[in-house]
Enzyme design. Sequence first.
Site, mmCIF file in Angstrom:
data_model
loop_
_atom_site.group_PDB
_atom_site.id
_atom_site.type_symbol
_atom_site.label_atom_id
_atom_site.label_comp_id
_atom_site.label_asym_id
_atom_site.label_seq_id
_atom_site.Cartn_x
_atom_site.Cartn_y
_atom_site.Cartn_z
ATOM 1 N N LYS A 10 -11.512 -9.259 52.119
ATOM 2 C CA LYS A 10 -12.358 -8.091 52.947
ATOM 3 C C LYS A 10 -12.629 -6.659 51.526
ATOM 4 O O LYS A 10 -11.501 -6.484 51.056
ATOM 5 C CB LYS A 10 -11.877 -7.608 54.321
ATOM 6 C CG LYS A 10 -10.069 -7.775 54.372
ATOM 7 C CD LYS A 10 -9.790 -6.166 54.453
ATOM 8 C CE LYS A 10 -8.635 -5.941 54.145
ATOM 9 N NZ LYS A 10 -7.967 -4.738 53.508
ATOM 10 N N ASP A 140 -4.731 -9.012 59.715
ATOM 11 C CA ASP A 140 -5.896 -9.193 58.949
ATOM 12 C C ASP A 140 -6.856 -10.128 59.232
ATOM 13 O O ASP A 140 -7.250 -10.674 58.835
ATOM 14 C CB ASP A 140 -5.332 -8.490 57.635
ATOM 15 C CG ASP A 140 -5.688 -7.245 57.692
ATOM 16 O OD1 ASP A 140 -6.162 -6.609 58.350
ATOM 17 O OD2 ASP A 140 -5.424 -6.864 56.508
HETATM 18 P P1 ATP Z 1 -3.576 -6.660 53.113
HETATM 19 O O1 ATP Z 1 -5.148 -6.293 52.551
HETATM 20 O O2 ATP Z 1 -3.994 -7.446 54.183
HETATM 21 O O3 ATP Z 1 -2.559 -5.714 53.101
HETATM 22 P P2 ATP Z 1 -3.359 -7.242 50.316
HETATM 23 O O4 ATP Z 1 -4.455 -8.034 49.968
HETATM 24 O O5 ATP Z 1 -2.344 -6.378 49.743
HETATM 25 O O6 ATP Z 1 -2.626 -7.503 51.919
HETATM 26 P P3 ATP Z 1 -1.835 -9.956 50.070
HETATM 27 O O7 ATP Z 1 -3.001 -10.377 48.773
HETATM 28 O O8 ATP Z 1 -2.319 -10.729 50.970
HETATM 29 O O9 ATP Z 1 -1.761 -8.491 50.116
HETATM 30 O O10 ATP Z 1 -0.357 -10.092 49.323
HETATM 31 C C1 ATP Z 1 0.577 -9.361 50.049
HETATM 32 C C2 ATP Z 1 1.833 -10.401 49.984
HETATM 33 O O11 ATP Z 1 1.578 -11.176 50.646
HETATM 34 C C3 ATP Z 1 1.690 -10.889 47.845
HETATM 35 O O12 ATP Z 1 2.786 -9.827 47.321
HETATM 36 C C4 ATP Z 1 2.448 -11.871 48.740
HETATM 37 O O13 ATP Z 1 4.333 -11.987 48.573
HETATM 38 C C5 ATP Z 1 2.061 -12.496 49.825
HETATM 39 N N1 ATP Z 1 1.444 -13.912 50.304
HETATM 40 C C6 ATP Z 1 2.094 -15.137 51.285
HETATM 41 N N2 ATP Z 1 0.686 -15.587 51.455
HETATM 42 C C7 ATP Z 1 0.055 -15.314 50.504
HETATM 43 C C8 ATP Z 1 -1.091 -15.802 49.918
HETATM 44 N N3 ATP Z 1 -1.835 -17.149 50.524
HETATM 45 N N4 ATP Z 1 -1.223 -15.488 48.813
HETATM 46 C C9 ATP Z 1 -1.263 -14.181 48.710
HETATM 47 N N5 ATP Z 1 -0.739 -13.531 48.709
HETATM 48 C C10 ATP Z 1 0.523 -14.341 49.884
#
Ligand code: ATP
Length: 309
Positions: A10, A140
Amino acid sequence: MSVTVRVPAKVNVQLGVGGLRRDGFHDLANVFFAVALGDEVTATAAAPGAGTTLTCTGPDAGQVPLDDSNLAARAARLLAAHHGIEPDVHLHIAKDIPVAGGMAGGSADGAAALVACDALWALDTPQETLLALAAELGSDVPFALLGGVALGRGRGEILESLPVTGTFHWVFAVADGGLSTPAVFHECDRLREAAGTGSADTDVPTPDADPALLAALADGDPAALAAALTNDLQSAALSLRPALAATLAAGTQAGAIGALVSGSGPTCAFLTKDAEAAEAVAAALTASGTCRTARATHGPVPGAAVRTR
Ligand code: ATP
């Protein structure tokens, strides 16, 4: 037996952030937009007693936790517990969404695992129940089930699908290294305090969806959407990662009609007038050296859905 689910990343076309609540959360007015860049989660039947096991491939696979904290594994266990069955499954994540990039990749994998395990275990869980389980996993996660474009209120988990016309063309500039979402919210609070406006929910007005942005989506008008893009976390992300200013400038210079930090960053999102312009902006951004890579894509696309079984 295996089930593969495709799930979108997203971008927040509006991310309005209210003040810090007593429970530690912020009230949000969050317009989620699902894009064609996505992950695939494959659930494969495992022997009784095997529990939930996990593998991951893709450019950022090394940064994905493969322990109990992984949102896909937590989703499988939550669904199994809800139905009173054992969570015996192997989950494979083919990861294309940047990790810790502000594109809700972990949440996407959680939603995909709910759908994949539901199909593998032939549970036929009603969508309202899947949405409630998704909200337990994280703010989310429900949107990754729903897809399309939706307004999220509360912590972002109270969702309402929004009308959209046509397809919008995007470019995502992926940074080296992630940003922690809690750290970016904390920086947002700190900047509000430093500016003297206060950071509590009694100081900051509760955010609401921008009518001009909703009209741009409903009309399928990229120029109007570009003009309405807003992210209240952007100054905090830029404060923690000043180099993102150069990425945003490079995309705008290359012809993007709108630019913003995606969610908590550090991925930057660029809106373009059509698919051809998106390819050109992606090539220019990759050549600019201001990001690790840049990807042209489009949306909105549907939420987590079974691709093969
Ligand atoms: P958001 O935008 O929802 O805040 P994000 O996109 O910035 O999240 P994610 O890629 O969801 O970040 O990752 C955040 C943290 O979640 C990672 O650093 C990791 O430690 C943890 N995590 C748990 N499960 C997963 C997964 N399936 N894939 C990626 N990261 C994961």
